[in-house]
Enzyme design. Structure first.
Site, PDB file in Angstrom:
ATOM      1  N   GLY A  19       0.774  -1.244   0.000  1.00  0.00           N
ATOM      2  CA  GLY A  19       0.000   0.000   0.000  1.00  0.00           C
ATOM      3  C   GLY A  19       0.797   1.281   0.000  1.00  0.00           C
TER       4      GLY A  19
ATOM      5  N   ASN B 282       1.500   3.024  -2.686  1.00  0.00           N
ATOM      6  CA  ASN B 282       0.785   3.945  -3.593  1.00  0.00           C
ATOM      7  C   ASN B 282      -0.500   4.455  -2.939  1.00  0.00           C
ATOM      8  OD1 ASN B 282       2.024   4.385  -6.358  1.00  0.00           O
ATOM      9  ND2 ASN B 282       2.329   2.179  -6.058  1.00  0.00           N
TER      10      ASN B 282
ATOM     11  N   ARG C  11     -15.444 -14.273  -9.801  1.00  0.00           N
ATOM     12  CA  ARG C  11     -15.138 -12.837  -9.931  1.00  0.00           C
ATOM     13  C   ARG C  11     -16.410 -12.003  -9.811  1.00  0.00           C
ATOM     14  NH1 ARG C  11     -10.051 -12.987 -11.169  1.00  0.00           N
ATOM     15  NH2 ARG C  11      -9.350 -14.649 -12.538  1.00  0.00           N
TER      16      ARG C  11
ATOM     17  N   MET D  35      -4.129  -6.962  -7.019  1.00  0.00           N
ATOM     18  CA  MET D  35      -3.700  -8.049  -7.892  1.00  0.00           C
ATOM     19  C   MET D  35      -4.840  -9.034  -8.201  1.00  0.00           C
ATOM     20  SD  MET D  35      -0.961  -6.775  -8.453  1.00  0.00           S
ATOM     21  CE  MET D  35       0.815  -6.742  -8.454  1.00  0.00           C
ATOM     22  N   ARG D  36      -5.954  -8.487  -8.657  1.00  0.00           N
ATOM     23  CA  ARG D  36      -7.102  -9.326  -9.058  1.00  0.00           C
ATOM     24  C   ARG D  36      -7.606  -8.817 -10.399  1.00  0.00           C
ATOM     25  NH1 ARG D  36      -8.234 -13.866  -7.311  1.00  0.00           N
ATOM     26  NH2 ARG D  36     -10.441 -13.619  -7.752  1.00  0.00           N
TER      27      ARG D  36
ATOM     28  N   ASN E  78      -5.273   2.707 -12.918  1.00  0.00           N
ATOM     29  CA  ASN E  78      -4.303   1.777 -12.337  1.00  0.00           C
ATOM     30  C   ASN E  78      -2.901   2.348 -12.509  1.00  0.00           C
ATOM     31  OD1 ASN E  78      -3.307  -0.771 -11.320  1.00  0.00           O
ATOM     32  ND2 ASN E  78      -2.754  -1.317 -13.422  1.00  0.00           N
TER      33      ASN E  78
ATOM     34  N   HIS F  92       1.066   1.066 -12.971  1.00  0.00           N
ATOM     35  CA  HIS F  92       1.829  -0.132 -13.344  1.00  0.00           C
ATOM     36  C   HIS F  92       3.303   0.260 -13.483  1.00  0.00           C
ATOM     37  CE1 HIS F  92       2.533  -4.097 -15.015  1.00  0.00           C
ATOM     38  NE2 HIS F  92       3.265  -3.524 -15.950  1.00  0.00           N
TER      39      HIS F  92
ATOM     40  N   SER G  60       3.495   3.841 -15.457  1.00  0.00           N
ATOM     41  CA  SER G  60       2.368   4.378 -16.220  1.00  0.00           C
ATOM     42  C   SER G  60       1.127   4.396 -15.343  1.00  0.00           C
ATOM     43  CB  SER G  60       2.061   3.476 -17.432  1.00  0.00           C
ATOM     44  OG  SER G  60       3.211   3.250 -18.213  1.00  0.00           O
TER      45      SER G  60
ATOM     46  N   VAL H  20      -5.481  -6.851 -19.273  1.00  0.00           N
ATOM     47  CA  VAL H  20      -4.632  -6.486 -18.122  1.00  0.00           C
ATOM     48  C   VAL H  20      -3.535  -5.493 -18.508  1.00  0.00           C
ATOM     49  CG1 VAL H  20      -3.078  -7.391 -16.347  1.00  0.00           C
ATOM     50  CG2 VAL H  20      -5.034  -8.738 -17.091  1.00  0.00           C
ATOM     51  N   ASP H  21      -3.408  -4.435 -17.727  1.00  0.00           N
ATOM     52  CA  ASP H  21      -2.342  -3.428 -17.907  1.00  0.00           C
ATOM     53  C   ASP H  21      -2.308  -2.874 -19.334  1.00  0.00           C
ATOM     54  OD1 ASP H  21      -1.519  -3.947 -15.257  1.00  0.00           O
ATOM     55  OD2 ASP H  21      -0.161  -5.532 -15.896  1.00  0.00           O
TER      56      ASP H  21
ATOM     57  N   GLU I  47       6.244   6.390  -9.152  1.00  0.00           N
ATOM     58  CA  GLU I  47       4.814   6.064  -9.064  1.00  0.00           C
ATOM     59  C   GLU I  47       4.130   6.972  -8.046  1.00  0.00           C
ATOM     60  OE1 GLU I  47       3.813   1.833  -8.617  1.00  0.00           O
ATOM     61  OE2 GLU I  47       5.817   1.317  -9.307  1.00  0.00           O
TER      62      GLU I  47
HETATM   63  C1  GAR Z   1       3.382  -1.100  -7.442  1.00  0.00           C
HETATM   64  O1  GAR Z   1       4.698  -1.104  -7.938  1.00  0.00           O
HETATM   65  C2  GAR Z   1       2.395  -1.108  -8.594  1.00  0.00           C
HETATM   66  O2  GAR Z   1       2.840  -0.385  -9.711  1.00  0.00           O
HETATM   67  C3  GAR Z   1       2.295  -2.574  -8.910  1.00  0.00           C
HETATM   68  O3  GAR Z   1       2.267  -3.190  -7.649  1.00  0.00           O
HETATM   69  C4  GAR Z   1       3.047  -2.417  -6.737  1.00  0.00           C
HETATM   70  C5  GAR Z   1       2.216  -2.177  -5.497  1.00  0.00           C
HETATM   71  O4  GAR Z   1       2.985  -1.565  -4.498  1.00  0.00           O
HETATM   72  N1  GAR Z   1       1.118  -2.858  -9.689  1.00  0.00           N
HETATM   73  C6  GAR Z   1       1.092  -3.705 -10.713  1.00  0.00           C
HETATM   74  O5  GAR Z   1       2.047  -4.390 -11.042  1.00  0.00           O
HETATM   75  C7  GAR Z   1      -0.234  -3.785 -11.460  1.00  0.00           C
HETATM   76  N2  GAR Z   1      -0.119  -4.578 -12.630  1.00  0.00           N
HETATM   77  P1  GAR Z   1       2.291  -0.818  -3.281  1.00  0.00           P
HETATM   78  O6  GAR Z   1       1.325  -1.830  -2.650  1.00  0.00           O
HETATM   79  O7  GAR Z   1       3.410  -0.478  -2.348  1.00  0.00           O
HETATM   80  O8  GAR Z   1       1.582   0.382  -3.825  1.00  0.00           O
END
Ligand code: GAR
Length: 223
Positions: free
Chosen positions: A14, A16, A71, A96-97, A113, A115, A142, A150-151, A180
């Site tokens: 968490g 971000n 889902r 991650m779902r 999102n 990434h 991004s 996805v992404d 990010e």
């Molecule tokens: C981040 O680096 C985010 O960009 C990535 O997961 C990490 C979460 O970190 N997301 C993906 O790869 C989505 N496809 P965080 O929980 O510390 O924010």
């Protein structure tokens, strides 16, 4: 003016989510985090949201079935929670779902999102390992609208850095994560202010007074 109401969905650490919470704490930021939802009961991000006084919810995906049916079953209480809080935008932050096509369609243009790659390169998992292996010299992150793939949705903003010869997946991940944390709130701000939006052609359009090519980090809101 009323602030844009945001729900952050996350699965783990968490950081971000924290960056969004910190940005939203500024009185003049145009969005507020109204809800933080994790699909994992032990996600570290839950404490971050609670510390910021934000309402948290756990919707444990393992309690629902697998496949598209599972889902959809998971998304029913999710949608209910979002409706109950009159959420305008969903920010995925390490969530991650995958979603059903119905859910992504329902939130088209209102779910974003982050990434850790310069999309469309390196979608999916193990991004930093694959970046290093590829020999790419520029990497980054991004923020994009979520589509059924996805992404892969329309890109709102990107931030880039140089890959160093001595970089490992870990050091690269750490430096990209810092980008990010700046890029995600900057993109949310543009959406909340109505200065960026998803057009009918699946391209993101920006208001004319922005200069998205002014620096390597886009978009650049003036001031
Ligand atoms: C981040 O680096 C985010 O960009 C990535 O997961 C990490 C979460 O970190 N997301 C993906 O790869 C989505 N496809 P965080 O929980 O510390 O924010």
């Amino acid at each position: 003016m009323a602030k844009t109401r945001v729900a952050v969905l996350f699965s783990g650490r968490g950081t971000n989510l924290q960056a969004l919470l910190d940005a939203c704490a500024a009185p003049d930021f145009p969005a507020e985090i109204a809800l933080a939802i994790s699909n994992r009961p032990n996600a570290e991000g839950l404490a971050r949201a609670a510390n910021a006084g934000v309402e948290t919810r756990v919707i444990d995906h393992t309690e629902f079935g697998k496949g598209d049916e599972g889902r959809a079953a998971f998304e029913a209480p999710l949608q209910e929670a979002l409706d109950a809080e009159s959420i305008d935008y969903i920010c995925l932050a390490g969530f991650m779902r995958l979603f059903t096509a119905d859910f992504t369609r329902a939130w088209r243009g209102r779910m974003i999102n982050v990434h850790p790659s310069l999309l469309p390169a390196f979608r999916g998992l193990s991004v930093h390992e694959r970046t290093i292996e590829s020999g790419a010299k520029i990497a980054g992150c991004s923020v994009h609208f979520v589509s059924s793939e996805v992404d892969a949705g329309p890109i709102i903003g990107q931030a880039a850095l140089a890959v160093r010869p001595e970089d490992t997946a870990e050091t690269l991940a750490e430096r990209i994560l810092a980008l990010e944390h700046d890029l995600y709130p900057a993109c949310l701000k543009l959406l909340a202010e109505g200065k960026a939006r998803l057009g009918a052609n699946d391209r993101v359009t920006f208001d004319g007074d922005l200069a998205p090519d002014a620096t390597i980090m886009t978009p650049m809101a003036p001031g």
